[in-house]
Design a protein around this motif. Structure first.
Motif, PDB file in Angstrom:
ATOM      1  N   ILE A 143       5.760  32.565 -84.034  1.00  0.00           N
ATOM      2  CA  ILE A 143       6.438  31.322 -83.663  1.00  0.00           C
ATOM      3  C   ILE A 143       6.088  30.985 -82.214  1.00  0.00           C
ATOM      4  N   SER A 144       5.725  29.732 -81.967  1.00  0.00           N
ATOM      5  CA  SER A 144       5.392  29.314 -80.607  1.00  0.00           C
ATOM      6  C   SER A 144       6.642  28.869 -79.854  1.00  0.00           C
ATOM      7  N   HIS A 145       6.588  29.023 -78.529  1.00  0.00           N
ATOM      8  CA  HIS A 145       7.696  28.692 -77.636  1.00  0.00           C
ATOM      9  C   HIS A 145       7.143  28.038 -76.378  1.00  0.00           C
ATOM     10  N   MET A 146       7.964  27.235 -75.716  1.00  0.00           N
ATOM     11  CA  MET A 146       7.628  26.667 -74.409  1.00  0.00           C
ATOM     12  C   MET A 146       8.576  27.283 -73.388  1.00  0.00           C
ATOM     13  N   THR A 147       8.013  27.913 -72.361  1.00  0.00           N
ATOM     14  CA  THR A 147       8.810  28.554 -71.320  1.00  0.00           C
ATOM     15  C   THR A 147       8.334  28.072 -69.959  1.00  0.00           C
ATOM     16  N   ARG A 148       9.273  27.734 -69.089  1.00  0.00           N
ATOM     17  CA  ARG A 148       8.939  27.325 -67.717  1.00  0.00           C
ATOM     18  C   ARG A 148       8.731  28.590 -66.889  1.00  0.00           C
ATOM     19  N   CYS A 149       7.550  28.702 -66.283  1.00  0.00           N
ATOM     20  CA  CYS A 149       7.165  29.927 -65.580  1.00  0.00           C
ATOM     21  C   CYS A 149       6.792  29.629 -64.137  1.00  0.00           C
ATOM     22  N   PRO A 150       7.027  30.591 -63.249  1.00  0.00           N
ATOM     23  CA  PRO A 150       6.686  30.368 -61.843  1.00  0.00           C
ATOM     24  C   PRO A 150       5.264  30.829 -61.496  1.00  0.00           C
ATOM     25  N   PHE A 151       4.673  30.106 -60.566  1.00  0.00           N
ATOM     26  CA  PHE A 151       3.554  30.614 -59.784  1.00  0.00           C
ATOM     27  C   PHE A 151       4.222  31.066 -58.491  1.00  0.00           C
ATOM     28  N   HIS A 152       4.104  32.311 -58.120  1.00  0.00           N
ATOM     29  CA  HIS A 152       4.786  32.712 -56.899  1.00  0.00           C
ATOM     30  C   HIS A 152       4.083  33.828 -56.131  1.00  0.00           C
ATOM     31  N   ASN A 153       2.861  34.110 -56.439  1.00  0.00           N
ATOM     32  CA  ASN A 153       2.122  35.135 -55.698  1.00  0.00           C
ATOM     33  C   ASN A 153       1.199  34.480 -54.679  1.00  0.00           C
ATOM     34  N   TYR A 154       1.767  33.607 -53.875  1.00  0.00           N
ATOM     35  CA  TYR A 154       0.977  32.841 -52.921  1.00  0.00           C
ATOM     36  C   TYR A 154       0.685  33.633 -51.651  1.00  0.00           C
ATOM     37  N   ILE A 155      -0.526  33.445 -51.152  1.00  0.00           N
ATOM     38  CA  ILE A 155      -0.888  33.936 -49.834  1.00  0.00           C
ATOM     39  C   ILE A 155      -1.442  32.758 -49.051  1.00  0.00           C
ATOM     40  N   LEU A 156      -1.235  32.779 -47.756  1.00  0.00           N
ATOM     41  CA  LEU A 156      -1.672  31.685 -46.897  1.00  0.00           C
ATOM     42  C   LEU A 156      -3.022  32.047 -46.293  1.00  0.00           C
ATOM     43  N   LYS A 157      -4.049  31.285 -46.694  1.00  0.00           N
ATOM     44  CA  LYS A 157      -5.382  31.518 -46.149  1.00  0.00           C
ATOM     45  C   LYS A 157      -6.231  30.277 -46.377  1.00  0.00           C
ATOM     46  N   THR A 158      -7.343  30.213 -45.682  1.00  0.00           N
ATOM     47  CA  THR A 158      -8.241  29.078 -45.844  1.00  0.00           C
ATOM     48  C   THR A 158      -9.111  29.284 -47.076  1.00  0.00           C
ATOM     49  N   MET A 159      -9.465  28.195 -47.718  1.00  0.00           N
ATOM     50  CA  MET A 159     -10.395  28.266 -48.840  1.00  0.00           C
ATOM     51  C   MET A 159     -11.831  28.188 -48.343  1.00  0.00           C
ATOM     52  N   SER A 160     -12.010  27.496 -47.215  1.00  0.00           N
ATOM     53  CA  SER A 160     -13.346  27.310 -46.655  1.00  0.00           C
ATOM     54  C   SER A 160     -13.199  26.935 -45.190  1.00  0.00           C
ATOM     55  N   LYS A 161     -13.627  27.818 -44.309  1.00  0.00           N
ATOM     56  CA  LYS A 161     -13.541  27.534 -42.876  1.00  0.00           C
ATOM     57  C   LYS A 161     -14.408  26.337 -42.535  1.00  0.00           C
ATOM     58  N   PRO A 162     -13.993  25.468 -41.662  1.00  0.00           N
ATOM     59  CA  PRO A 162     -12.867  25.574 -40.740  1.00  0.00           C
ATOM     60  C   PRO A 162     -11.586  24.937 -41.260  1.00  0.00           C
ATOM     61  N   ALA A 163     -11.476  24.663 -42.548  1.00  0.00           N
ATOM     62  CA  ALA A 163     -10.247  24.081 -43.089  1.00  0.00           C
ATOM     63  C   ALA A 163      -9.066  24.995 -42.784  1.00  0.00           C
ATOM     64  N   GLY A 164      -7.931  24.382 -42.536  1.00  0.00           N
ATOM     65  CA  GLY A 164      -6.728  25.144 -42.223  1.00  0.00           C
ATOM     66  C   GLY A 164      -6.251  25.955 -43.416  1.00  0.00           C
ATOM     67  N   PRO A 165      -5.344  26.889 -43.166  1.00  0.00           N
ATOM     68  CA  PRO A 165      -4.825  27.719 -44.252  1.00  0.00           C
ATOM     69  C   PRO A 165      -3.944  26.914 -45.192  1.00  0.00           C
ATOM     70  N   GLN A 166      -3.938  27.331 -46.434  1.00  0.00           N
ATOM     71  CA  GLN A 166      -3.071  26.727 -47.450  1.00  0.00           C
ATOM     72  C   GLN A 166      -2.601  27.831 -48.379  1.00  0.00           C
ATOM     73  N   TRP A 167      -1.458  27.598 -49.022  1.00  0.00           N
ATOM     74  CA  TRP A 167      -0.911  28.604 -49.935  1.00  0.00           C
ATOM     75  C   TRP A 167      -1.750  28.631 -51.203  1.00  0.00           C
ATOM     76  N   GLN A 168      -2.191  29.838 -51.612  1.00  0.00           N
ATOM     77  CA  GLN A 168      -3.026  30.008 -52.797  1.00  0.00           C
ATOM     78  C   GLN A 168      -2.461  31.112 -53.686  1.00  0.00           C
ATOM     79  N   ASP A 169      -2.447  30.861 -54.978  1.00  0.00           N
ATOM     80  CA  ASP A 169      -2.074  31.863 -55.977  1.00  0.00           C
ATOM     81  C   ASP A 169      -3.259  31.952 -56.934  1.00  0.00           C
TER      82      ASP A 169
END
Length: 172
Positions: free
Chosen positions: A43-69
């Motif tokens: 049986i299928s279900h819909m559940t609301r789930c968190p993204f919460h393993n964020y770390i603050l870092k840049t994706m590509s320098k010199p761009a500023g840091p952003q929260w990433q999971d």
């Protein structure tokens, strides 16, 4: 000397920006996605789930840091789809484990347990109901469709993940 001072100024600005970003947002955010998953009875279900393993870092320098999971690194196929007005998805399982992100318009997903979720821009859904089995009404997977009289544009990211059973919110 001039180049050195410019480099030093830019480095100081980036460090200051990173420090200010940390000071302004010291706590990692929590955001959410909808997970369409299957239990051991099929049986299928819909559940609301968190993204919460964020770390603050840049994706590509010199761009500023952003929260990433970062969920997982793997091969994926990205599909842009436009469902015509009044699109009817009938009962079906997702073809692959896939992330679905509405870009324009509102669509809904109804799981076999009767849970119906409407999603629009800013919402995210993980479709993982491949292991569902037909119930007594002949329903399998989920029923999807559009809300309102407009077309709905979705970004679909199909993954190479193996579908799971009894693992709601497995990406947290």
């Amino acid at each position: 000397m001039r180049r050195f001072l410019l480099s030093l100024t830019v480095t100081f600005a980036l460090v200051t920006y990173a420090h200010e970003a940390l000071a302004a947002d010291p706590e990692p955010p929590t955001t959410y996605y909808w997970h369409n998953w299957t239990d051991h009875n099929g049986i299928s279900h819909m559940t609301r789930c968190p993204f919460h393993n964020y770390i603050l870092k840049t994706m590509s320098k010199p761009a500023g840091p952003q929260w990433q999971d970062r969920l997982k690194e793997e091969q994926a196929q990205v599909i842009s789809t436009v469902q015509p007005a009044h699109w009817d998805g009938s009962w079906h399982p997702d073809p692959k484990v896939q992330w679905i992100i509405p870009l324009k318009g509102t669509w809904y997903v109804t799981a076999m347990d009767g849970t119906r979720v409407e999603m629009g821009p800013g919402d995210v859904s993980l479709g993982e109901d491949q292991m569902s089995r037909k119930d007594s009404k002949g329903h399998i997977g989920h029923f999807a469709g559009n809300v309102g009289d407009d077309a709905v544009t979705l970004m679909v990211i199909q993954t190479s993940e193996t579908p799971t059973v009894d693992k709601p919110c497995r990406f947290n």
